[in-house]
Design a protein around this motif. Structure first.
Motif, mmCIF file in Angstrom:
data_model
loop_
_atom_site.group_PDB
_atom_site.id
_atom_site.type_symbol
_atom_site.label_atom_id
_atom_site.label_comp_id
_atom_site.label_asym_id
_atom_site.label_seq_id
_atom_site.Cartn_x
_atom_site.Cartn_y
_atom_site.Cartn_z
ATOM 1 N N ASP A 176 2.402 -13.784 30.434
ATOM 2 C CA ASP A 176 3.398 -13.043 29.841
ATOM 3 C C ASP A 176 4.332 -12.661 30.117
ATOM 4 O OD1 ASP A 176 4.354 -13.320 26.827
ATOM 5 O OD2 ASP A 176 2.608 -12.629 26.131
ATOM 6 N N SER A 177 5.053 -12.264 29.592
ATOM 7 C CA SER A 177 7.008 -11.566 29.950
ATOM 8 C C SER A 177 7.087 -10.614 28.818
ATOM 9 C CB SER A 177 7.705 -13.062 29.883
ATOM 10 O OG SER A 177 8.911 -11.496 29.834
ATOM 11 N N LEU A 178 6.928 -9.813 29.987
ATOM 12 C CA LEU A 178 7.695 -8.578 28.834
ATOM 13 C C LEU A 178 9.265 -8.257 28.048
ATOM 14 C CD1 LEU A 178 7.390 -5.301 32.402
ATOM 15 C CD2 LEU A 178 6.002 -5.773 29.703
ATOM 16 N N TYR A 179 9.564 -9.518 27.983
ATOM 17 C CA TYR A 179 10.753 -9.606 27.400
ATOM 18 C C TYR A 179 10.350 -10.144 26.313
ATOM 19 C CZ TYR A 179 14.465 -9.876 31.428
ATOM 20 O OH TYR A 179 15.793 -9.411 32.168
ATOM 21 N N ARG A 180 9.629 -10.532 26.565
ATOM 22 C CA ARG A 180 8.728 -10.842 24.709
ATOM 23 C C ARG A 180 8.021 -10.388 24.452
ATOM 24 N NH1 ARG A 180 6.472 -15.466 22.719
ATOM 25 N NH2 ARG A 180 3.910 -14.173 23.588
ATOM 26 N N LEU A 181 6.797 -9.716 25.035
ATOM 27 C CA LEU A 181 6.046 -8.079 24.844
ATOM 28 C C LEU A 181 6.904 -7.171 24.212
ATOM 29 C CD1 LEU A 181 3.494 -8.539 27.445
ATOM 30 C CD2 LEU A 181 3.557 -9.744 25.075
ATOM 31 N N LEU A 182 7.779 -6.674 24.605
ATOM 32 C CA LEU A 182 8.803 -5.611 24.213
ATOM 33 C C LEU A 182 9.751 -5.690 23.988
ATOM 34 C CD1 LEU A 182 8.242 -2.954 27.517
ATOM 35 C CD2 LEU A 182 6.764 -3.238 25.641
ATOM 36 N N GLY A 183 9.886 -7.588 23.055
ATOM 37 C CA GLY A 183 11.362 -7.573 22.760
ATOM 38 C C GLY A 183 10.889 -8.091 21.294
ATOM 39 N N SER A 184 10.633 -10.062 21.646
ATOM 40 C CA SER A 184 10.581 -10.527 20.177
ATOM 41 C C SER A 184 9.512 -10.745 19.525
ATOM 42 C CB SER A 184 11.185 -11.977 19.910
ATOM 43 O OG SER A 184 9.675 -12.573 21.488
ATOM 44 N N GLU A 185 8.193 -10.294 20.331
ATOM 45 C CA GLU A 185 6.568 -10.061 19.885
ATOM 46 C C GLU A 185 5.770 -8.303 19.785
ATOM 47 O OE1 GLU A 185 5.007 -13.371 19.623
ATOM 48 O OE2 GLU A 185 7.050 -13.446 20.109
ATOM 49 N N LEU A 186 7.218 -7.243 19.310
ATOM 50 C CA LEU A 186 7.124 -6.374 19.669
ATOM 51 C C LEU A 186 6.967 -5.924 18.070
ATOM 52 C CD1 LEU A 186 6.719 -3.458 20.644
ATOM 53 C CD2 LEU A 186 8.934 -2.869 20.906
ATOM 54 N N ASP A 187 5.735 -5.102 17.413
ATOM 55 C CA ASP A 187 5.622 -5.172 16.433
ATOM 56 C C ASP A 187 5.952 -3.667 16.299
ATOM 57 O OD1 ASP A 187 4.867 -5.350 13.519
ATOM 58 O OD2 ASP A 187 2.697 -5.615 13.489
ATOM 59 N N ARG A 188 4.837 -2.939 16.830
ATOM 60 C CA ARG A 188 4.427 -1.263 16.745
ATOM 61 C C ARG A 188 4.117 -0.521 17.982
ATOM 62 N NH1 ARG A 188 2.120 -0.515 11.256
ATOM 63 N NH2 ARG A 188 3.089 2.408 11.361
ATOM 64 N N ILE A 189 4.899 0.753 17.692
ATOM 65 C CA ILE A 189 4.747 1.178 19.400
ATOM 66 C C ILE A 189 4.303 2.886 18.785
ATOM 67 C CG2 ILE A 189 5.278 2.853 21.001
ATOM 68 C CD1 ILE A 189 7.655 1.038 20.971
ATOM 69 N N GLY A 190 2.713 2.662 19.827
ATOM 70 C CA GLY A 190 2.760 4.287 18.936
ATOM 71 C C GLY A 190 2.610 5.824 19.139
ATOM 72 N N ALA A 191 2.601 6.054 18.179
ATOM 73 C CA ALA A 191 3.448 7.363 18.669
ATOM 74 C C ALA A 191 3.114 8.591 19.251
ATOM 75 C CB ALA A 191 2.564 8.079 16.660
ATOM 76 N N THR A 192 1.642 8.304 20.420
ATOM 77 C CA THR A 192 1.279 9.907 21.026
ATOM 78 C C THR A 192 1.530 8.903 22.139
ATOM 79 O OG1 THR A 192 0.019 10.018 19.737
ATOM 80 C CG2 THR A 192 -0.270 11.461 21.558
ATOM 81 N N PRO A 193 2.766 8.867 23.382
ATOM 82 C CA PRO A 193 2.020 8.477 24.586
ATOM 83 C C PRO A 193 1.686 9.369 25.836
ATOM 84 C CG PRO A 193 5.103 9.104 24.629
ATOM 85 C CD PRO A 193 4.010 9.091 22.792
ATOM 86 N N GLU A 194 0.642 8.752 26.570
ATOM 87 C CA GLU A 194 -0.584 8.956 27.238
ATOM 88 C C GLU A 194 -0.028 9.227 28.400
ATOM 89 O OE1 GLU A 194 -4.694 8.332 28.824
ATOM 90 O OE2 GLU A 194 -3.899 6.697 26.999
ATOM 91 N N LEU A 195 0.204 11.160 29.235
ATOM 92 C CA LEU A 195 0.209 10.887 30.501
ATOM 93 C C LEU A 195 -0.596 10.181 31.666
ATOM 94 C CD1 LEU A 195 2.147 12.194 32.794
ATOM 95 C CD2 LEU A 195 0.618 14.392 32.309
#
Length: 446
Positions: free
Chosen positions: A398-417
């Motif tokens: 899969d492509s990041l253009y898709r996963l972070l583009g057309s296919e992205l639904d929600r983003i987690g609220a708590t980034p992890e270090l």
């Protein structure tokens, strides 16, 4: 700040002065230090298999004259007389090397004068305490893990007058819990403030999913699946892309995996923002070429922003350096979080894949930023918000253009270090701070 770290700082600044006193007219010296006081513990079957402590410091001398350069690295002994003699011998060898060196047309170093210092003291576990809490929390579990923690120091000195110091205490602990089938759940815990309670909770959360691993594995047909990519899974994708995708040199030669993004031909979802964030404090704020590192917006609201520009690239292509390392890889990459709370992930996923980790990731089509790899452990099938079965290992493409583009639904609220866990030769600084992402379609191929 630990006493050992303070001692490294004193040693380095003294040795930098020694180097500069020995220079002759026309010479420029850049001196760098990589030092650490680290504890290492390896566990297998919940028992300690290896344990040790490392105290080491490597001093690199870089001598420049008439656009020619040579460098050498030596180990600091701790004895002032021995170290001073080693520096004298090294400078003599470098001068001899410069006689035969060719002029470097892309050599560029900072000639301004600056001073900066970062000293961050953490709360690290004493080794006896660490062993005790692992023994207590991992009782009756097949616990396999590796702990590395302590003080790390990086120094920079230029004969033009600049001085930089970066030291911090941190730890990185990764472990897997195995069941009888050989399947496992991997967990990481990294940071500067150790907590027995946080470690215990992470082990408990992983252990709670172990009964699911014992269930018959689900075999999926190739296709697109709704999926939650946990921070560690997303890190494998973005980390692989980061080798060259954000490089000014690669962009200038049209070889960046994000070339279409940076040229404005393509975009990601407007919620996606990625930054080389020096403010995280997990890496030195200066480069080996003497430039102060800058916080650089790489992707802003889904669109390409700036690139990481090293000194050599800047001179070759007429750009402005922003303190990037020679390989122009991000070393303190941060992605902005979204609105999906950790407690709501399974409900928001509803039915699909929970992907905890990805493995063996590589490019299948660089110019489409498309990657392939394996799901392997810690990937589960979820139905109506409940984890019901493990998944047989599957290959994805899969492509990041898709996963972070057309296919992205929600983003987690708590980034992890997720700190850099490399210990090859020395503990590495830097890392990533990423949220998980919920995507509408994740392509499994076989």
């Amino acid at each position: 700040m630990t006493a050992a770290a303070a001692n490294w700082e004193h040693r380095f600044m003294r040795l930098a002065d020694v180097v500069e006193r020995r220079l002759v007219t026309g010479e420029v010296a850049l001196t760098t230090l990589a030092a650490e006081e680290s504890d290492f513990v390896r566990f297998n079957a919940s028992k300690v298999r290896q344990i040790g402590h490392v105290s080491q410091g490597a001093l690199t001398l870089r001598l420049i004259r008439n656009e020619r350069q040579a460098y050498s690295t030596l180990t600091i002994s701790g004895d002032a007389h021995t170290d001073d003699e080693a520096i004298a011998g090294t400078l003599a060898a470098l001068r001899a090397a410069l006689e035969d060196a060719s002029a470097d047309p892309h050599l560029l170093v900072d000639t301004t004068t600056w001073t900066q210092a970062t000293r961050r003291r953490g709360t690290l576990p004493k080794i006896e305490s660490l062993l005790s809490v692992v023994e207590r929390c991992a009782a009756r579990l097949d616990f396999v893990g590796f702990y590395a923690g302590g003080s790390m120091a990086r120094g920079f000195a230029s004969s033009n007058g600049s001085r930089g110091w970066h030291e911090l205490d941190n730890f990185n602990f990764s472990w897997s819990l195995y069941d009888a089938s050989g399947r496992a759940i991997k967990t990481t815990y990294a940071g500067e403030q150790w907590s027995d309670e946080v470690f215990a909770r992470k082990v408990e959360e992983a252990a709670a999913r172990m009964p699911v691993l014992a269930r018959p594995a689900r075999t999926l047909a190739p296709g697109n699946y709704r999926a939650w990519l946990a921070p560690a899974a997303l890190a494998e994708l973005i980390g692989t892309a980061s080798f060259t995708a954000f490089s000014a040199r690669k962009q200038a030669t049209s070889r960046s995996e994000f070339h279409r993004l940076n040229s404005g031909e393509a975009s990601l979802d407007e919620r996606v923002t990625l930054t080389e964030d020096i403010g995280l404090g997990i890496t030195p704020g200066f480069s080996e070429d003497g430039y102060e590192r800058e916080t650089v917006p790489l992707i802003r609201a889904g669109r390409g922003a700036q690139q990481l520009t090293s000194a050599r690239t800047a001179r070759e292509y007429g750009l402005r350096p922003n303190g990037a390392p020679a390989n122009e890889m991000p070393i303190s990459l941060s992605m902005q979080g979204g609105d999906l709370a950790d407690s709501d992930v399974l409900a928001a996923l509803d039915t699909g894949l929970y992907v905890g980790n990805l493995w063996y990731v590589n490019f299948s089509d660089r110019m489409d930023c498309r990657m392939t790899g394996m799901t392997r452990f810690a990937t589960f099938w979820v139905e109506h918000g409940e984890i019901v079965a493990p998944i047989e290992a599957m290959r994805f493409d899969d492509s990041l253009y898709r996963l972070l583009g057309s296919e992205l639904d929600r983003i987690g609220a708590t980034p992890e270090l997720l700190l850099n866990d490399s210990t090859w030769g020395e503990r590495s600084t830097g890392g990533l701070q990423l949220p998980g992402v919920l995507v509408r379609g994740f392509r499994l191929t076989l």
